[in-house]
Structure formats: structure tokens, C-alpha cells
Design an enzyme around this catalytic site. Structure first.
Site, PDB file in Angstrom:
ATOM      1  N   HIS A 116      -3.303  77.620   1.249  1.00 59.91           N
ATOM      2  CA  HIS A 116      -3.679  78.658   0.289  1.00 59.91           C
ATOM      3  C   HIS A 116      -4.251  77.988  -0.955  1.00 59.91           C
ATOM      4  O   HIS A 116      -3.822  76.896  -1.331  1.00 59.91           O
ATOM      5  CB  HIS A 116      -2.456  79.505  -0.083  1.00 59.91           C
ATOM      6  CG  HIS A 116      -1.803  80.143   1.096  1.00 59.91           C
ATOM      7  ND1 HIS A 116      -2.256  81.324   1.654  1.00 59.91           N
ATOM      8  CD2 HIS A 116      -0.757  79.748   1.868  1.00 59.91           C
ATOM      9  CE1 HIS A 116      -1.517  81.633   2.688  1.00 59.91           C
ATOM     10  NE2 HIS A 116      -0.593  80.690   2.845  1.00 59.91           N
ATOM     11  N   ARG A 184      -0.933  49.216  11.659  1.00 65.36           N
ATOM     12  CA  ARG A 184      -1.534  48.156  12.472  1.00 65.36           C
ATOM     13  C   ARG A 184      -2.198  48.786  13.691  1.00 65.36           C
ATOM     14  O   ARG A 184      -1.889  49.924  14.057  1.00 65.36           O
ATOM     15  CB  ARG A 184      -0.474  47.150  12.929  1.00 65.36           C
ATOM     16  CG  ARG A 184       0.605  47.746  13.836  1.00 65.36           C
ATOM     17  CD  ARG A 184       1.563  46.669  14.309  1.00 65.36           C
ATOM     18  NE  ARG A 184       2.618  47.175  15.171  1.00 65.36           N
ATOM     19  CZ  ARG A 184       2.500  47.377  16.483  1.00 65.36           C
ATOM     20  NH1 ARG A 184       1.330  47.130  17.091  1.00 65.36           N
ATOM     21  NH2 ARG A 184       3.513  47.804  17.197  1.00 65.36           N
TER      22      ARG A 184
END
Length: 204
Positions: A116, A184
Site C-alpha cells: 500500500h 556466496r
């Protein structure tokens, strides 16, 4: 289904839109009633799968969603094949959610396509926006993860428990945190170890 194509087009289009009682409320109540019926059934009841296939926009083969779960609509969510969702999945699916084949979703995960505006007067008028979520193939989403509107998670990636995913995550990545960031790439270490220093048995 009482919802019109016009209402779906509004919810699935980019930009701000306003909740329309005439277009949307009756249809959403029908979906809520169906959701109640699904959650009331035993997991082994064959009627459950039939209702799930009616409830969702799309559902591939060998999909299992642990009871109970919640959804704003259901009809905006697309499940690939061989997918699994653990307990207490929540789908805020005014916008579309796409879940790829072989993806696993941990307990208490929330996928949120809708937000919103910050501007108060727009919220008083029930303004909202919806952006699709795309979860790739063979993704693992850990427990208590929240994914926000517009996010894409690439194939094979792992999202660590309790992460808040606010931006796209590339394929073949291990990512976690609040906000969620890539830690990673998936690499050679993962070919040999399934968790920390625990070796994957040679015979599997």
C-alpha cells in the site's frame, strides 16, 4: 468463479489501483470459503487435491502443501510440478506468484505480492499495488522467510531461514539476512558437504 477478467487485469497490472467492492469482494469470499473447506479436510482426503486444483490458477504434478495454509486469493498462484510447502504458508497473492518445479518451501513462509502507498490519504481510499513474485526451479526457501513484491529468486538458489527478501536473488546462490543478501555462490564445497562439515555419503 465470480471474479471477472476485468478484476484480474486490475490486480495483475503494474501501478496503483483501488479496491473495488463490486468487482472483487464476492469473488474473494468464494475463495475464502473454498480455503476453509480445504483446511478442514484431512490431509489424506482425496477431495483435498481436487479442491486445491480448483483453488489455484495452476498446479503441476506431485504438489504437496501441508495443512494449514492461507491465501488472499489462490487463483493468482501458479505451482510447478514436484513442489512442496511446509506448514503455515501464507500467500498474499493479489498479484501473481510463480513457483518453479522441484521447489521446496519451509514452514511459516510468507509470499507478499501486494503493498500500500506510504501516502496516508491513498491508504484511506484502499489504494494498493501488486507486483509478481517469481521463484525459480529447484529453489529452497527456509523457515520463516518473507518475500516482498516484485522479487525474483533464480533457479537452484537457497534462501536461509528468517530472511526478508526485498530484492532479486540470482540463480545458484546462497542468500540470507534482513534484508536478504547473497552470501556466496553454490560451489564445489556443496558437491561434497550437505551441511557444515558433514560429508555427503559416496553411495548416494
Amino acid at each position: 468463479m465470480a471474479i471477472s477478467q476485468e478484476a484480474l487485469d486490475i490486480m495483475h497490472s503494474p501501478g496503483i489501483y483501488f479496491w473495488d467492492e463490486k468487482l472483487m469482494s464476492t469473488a474473494q469470499q468464494e475463495q475464502r470459503d473454498m480455503l476453509h473447506d480445504i483446511n478442514a479436510l484431512k490431509a489424506s482426503d482425496p477431495r483435498r487435491e481436487r479442491l486445491l486444483r480448483t483453488f489455484f490458477a495452476e498446479m503441476g504434478e506431485d504438489v504437496w502443501i501441508e495443512p494449514t495454509f492461507n491465501a488472499n486469493w489462490g487463483l493468482s498462484t501458479h505451482w510447478g510440478s514436484h513442489t512442496y510447502a511446509n506448514f503455515n504458508l501464507t500467500l498474499v497473492d493479489d498479484g501473481e506468484i510463480f513457483i518453479g518445479d522441484h521447489t521446496m518451501i519451509g514452514p511459516n513462509v510468507t509470499l507478499v505480492t501486494t503493498g500500500h502507498p506510504v501516502r496516508p490519504d491513498l491508504r484511506e481510499r484502499v489504494a494498493q499495488f501488486s507486483e509478481p513474485i517469481h521463484i525459480g526451479r529447484n529453489v529452497w526457501i527456509g523457515a520463516n522467510v518473507t518475500v516482498l513484491p516484485g522479487v525474483t529468486i533464480g533457479d537452484n538458489s537457497v534462501i536461509g531461514a528468517c530472511s526478508l527478501v526485498t530484492r532479486d536473488i540470482p540463480a545458484d546462490s546462497v542468500a540470507f539476512g534482513t534484508p536478504c543478501r547473497v552470501a556466496r555462490p553454490i560451489n564445489e564445497h556443496d558437491d561434497e558437504y550437505y551441511w557444515r562439515d558433514r560429508l555427503i555419503p559416496k553411495d548416494i
